[in-house]
Design a protein around this motif. Sequence first.
Motif, PDB file in Angstrom:
ATOM      1  N   ILE A   1      18.857 -35.465 -48.959  1.00 22.94           N
ATOM      2  CA  ILE A   1      17.846 -35.284 -49.984  1.00 22.94           C
ATOM      3  C   ILE A   1      18.557 -34.846 -51.264  1.00 22.94           C
ATOM      4  O   ILE A   1      19.185 -33.772 -51.289  1.00 22.94           O
ATOM      5  CB  ILE A   1      16.794 -34.234 -49.573  1.00 22.94           C
ATOM      6  N   ASN A   2      18.505 -35.705 -52.277  1.00 21.48           N
ATOM      7  CA  ASN A   2      19.187 -35.407 -53.545  1.00 21.48           C
ATOM      8  C   ASN A   2      20.670 -35.117 -53.338  1.00 21.48           C
ATOM      9  O   ASN A   2      21.226 -34.175 -53.909  1.00 21.48           O
ATOM     10  CB  ASN A   2      18.515 -34.234 -54.255  1.00 21.48           C
ATOM     11  N   GLY A   3      21.295 -35.922 -52.456  1.00 22.11           N
ATOM     12  CA  GLY A   3      22.730 -35.807 -52.241  1.00 22.11           C
ATOM     13  C   GLY A   3      23.153 -34.706 -51.296  1.00 22.11           C
ATOM     14  O   GLY A   3      24.345 -34.536 -51.039  1.00 22.11           O
ATOM     15  N   GLU A   4      22.178 -33.953 -50.761  1.00 19.11           N
ATOM     16  CA  GLU A   4      22.494 -32.857 -49.850  1.00 19.11           C
ATOM     17  C   GLU A   4      21.817 -33.118 -48.508  1.00 19.11           C
ATOM     18  O   GLU A   4      20.650 -33.527 -48.466  1.00 19.11           O
ATOM     19  CB  GLU A   4      21.989 -31.532 -50.439  1.00 19.11           C
ATOM     20  N   THR A   5      22.533 -32.891 -47.419  1.00 15.79           N
ATOM     21  CA  THR A   5      21.923 -33.123 -46.108  1.00 15.79           C
ATOM     22  C   THR A   5      20.841 -32.085 -45.851  1.00 15.79           C
ATOM     23  O   THR A   5      20.882 -30.971 -46.376  1.00 15.79           O
ATOM     24  CB  THR A   5      22.958 -33.063 -44.970  1.00 15.79           C
ATOM     25  N   LEU A   6      19.890 -32.477 -45.006  1.00 12.75           N
ATOM     26  CA  LEU A   6      18.818 -31.556 -44.632  1.00 12.75           C
ATOM     27  C   LEU A   6      19.386 -30.329 -43.929  1.00 12.75           C
ATOM     28  O   LEU A   6      18.838 -29.223 -44.044  1.00 12.75           O
ATOM     29  CB  LEU A   6      17.811 -32.279 -43.736  1.00 12.75           C
ATOM     30  N   ALA A   7      20.484 -30.525 -43.197  1.00 14.31           N
ATOM     31  CA  ALA A   7      21.109 -29.409 -42.490  1.00 14.31           C
ATOM     32  C   ALA A   7      21.626 -28.347 -43.451  1.00 14.31           C
ATOM     33  O   ALA A   7      21.791 -27.176 -43.072  1.00 14.31           O
ATOM     34  CB  ALA A   7      22.253 -29.912 -41.611  1.00 14.31           C
ATOM     35  N   GLU A   8      21.882 -28.740 -44.701  1.00  8.50           N
ATOM     36  CA  GLU A   8      22.383 -27.792 -45.699  1.00  8.50           C
ATOM     37  C   GLU A   8      21.264 -27.119 -46.487  1.00  8.50           C
ATOM     38  O   GLU A   8      21.522 -26.182 -47.243  1.00  8.50           O
ATOM     39  CB  GLU A   8      23.320 -28.523 -46.668  1.00  8.50           C
ATOM     40  N   GLN A   9      20.028 -27.584 -46.310  1.00  6.36           N
ATOM     41  CA  GLN A   9      18.893 -26.998 -47.018  1.00  6.36           C
ATOM     42  C   GLN A   9      18.572 -25.631 -46.411  1.00  6.36           C
ATOM     43  O   GLN A   9      18.331 -25.522 -45.206  1.00  6.36           O
ATOM     44  CB  GLN A   9      17.675 -27.908 -46.892  1.00  6.36           C
ATOM     45  N   PRO A  10      18.555 -24.566 -47.186  1.00  4.12           N
ATOM     46  CA  PRO A  10      18.346 -23.214 -46.635  1.00  4.12           C
ATOM     47  C   PRO A  10      17.059 -23.076 -45.829  1.00  4.12           C
ATOM     48  O   PRO A  10      17.059 -22.430 -44.776  1.00  4.12           O
ATOM     49  CB  PRO A  10      18.318 -22.326 -47.895  1.00  4.12           C
ATOM     50  N   HIS A  11      15.970 -23.660 -46.326  1.00  3.42           N
ATOM     51  CA  HIS A  11      14.699 -23.472 -45.619  1.00  3.42           C
ATOM     52  C   HIS A  11      14.722 -24.142 -44.257  1.00  3.42           C
ATOM     53  O   HIS A  11      14.202 -23.600 -43.275  1.00  3.42           O
ATOM     54  CB  HIS A  11      13.535 -24.026 -46.454  1.00  3.42           C
ATOM     55  N   PHE A  12      15.347 -25.333 -44.171  1.00  2.00           N
ATOM     56  CA  PHE A  12      15.406 -26.042 -42.885  1.00  2.00           C
ATOM     57  C   PHE A  12      16.387 -25.351 -41.953  1.00  2.00           C
ATOM     58  O   PHE A  12      16.118 -25.202 -40.758  1.00  2.00           O
ATOM     59  CB  PHE A  12      15.806 -27.503 -43.110  1.00  2.00           C
TER      60      PHE A  12
END
Length: 402
Positions: A275-286
């Motif tokens: 998402i926007n060049g960042e993996t979902l695994a790197e998203q803090p909320h996820f």
Amino acid sequence: MDLSFSKEDNAFREEVRAFIAEAFTDDLRRKMSLTKNGYLDKEDHIMWQKRLHEKGWAATHWPEEHGGPGFTPSQHFIYDSEMSAAGVPLVVPFGIRMVAPVIMKFGSEEQKKKYLPDILATNVWWCQGYSEPGSGSDLASLQMKAEDKGDHYLCNGSKIWTTQAQHADMIFCLVRTKKMEKRQDGISFLLIDMHSPGVKVEPLVTLDGPAEGKQEINQVFFEDVKVPKENLIGEENKGWTYAKYLLEFERGNAYGPGLYRSLGKVKKIAADTKINGETLAEQPHFKAKVNDIETQIRAMEFTELRIFSAMSNGQNPGPESSMLKCRGTELQQAISELALEGIGYYGMPFVEDTFALKNEEVVGPDYAPVTAPYYFSLRKASIYAGSNEIQRNIMAKAVLGL
């Protein structure tokens, strides 16, 4: 509680892995990747369970006197963990895990000799006849009638939500043999041949619209079905006692290993989704959601180990099985929600029957087609085997004395 594994335990782990490598064929792996509810064709389940039987592992929780392998608590844990991690087919529970313990505990010697060997070898396919229209979580209100006709009972009524009944040779049923002031009294436990005259199975087709013969649930009708008296388990009008005993085993399954595997799939989805060049695994909320669920699984795993250790010493699951059922199903649902969130738009294509995908091009990653159907299928997990609200009532009464 000592959680270290001995040399013998580690050797057993390697034995389990070697068995999986040989018996869990590429064809079975492919089919399991396409199932949304863990069920395959009857022939595939029978083939798998007979392989387990040949190894001596078909009924891991049975006592050795009836053909169980005599696993230690650590071997049970290792076996369940390795099988779950590999994603092998489910052992259909209705014979091996549900009616068999009741027969062992309350059946006559003749009934044990007649039924247990065929259950162990998967020569007979069983289904469960508990719920009725209007009698689900309030099971004591059941109305299916069994009239005493001397040498047999005459059964009339119906059972609903009967999983895999279209394949079954036998059904174990709760039936009303006497009207009494207390509804739990007057209920008996009968074993009924599904090929008897007067038995009719009607499919209950769910919204996912499976192909003919692949539906999961059914309604079974009984019209003047004759059941021999020798098919009565235990005493007449004492079936509620046997039903409660059976439900301890239905609800007391190990959830931890399967939950870890499902969460592992979520982590893979998150690592693949950008998402926007960042993996979902790197998203803090996820990431926070994943970590929270993993912590809850770890806590449940320790609870399971404690309970199953007690079971290995001859204790029954008791009200703890209700606790496992509540937490296990709720975590299953939470993980499936994360998976659906992770695949995003790939969850939108409607898959009528995941088995059909073997001849069609998959839209999106190979794990995408079954993710949404699995999510919707798991909505029922907190309802079947007694709704979680009922389980909390059981715990409040049995544990807290409320």
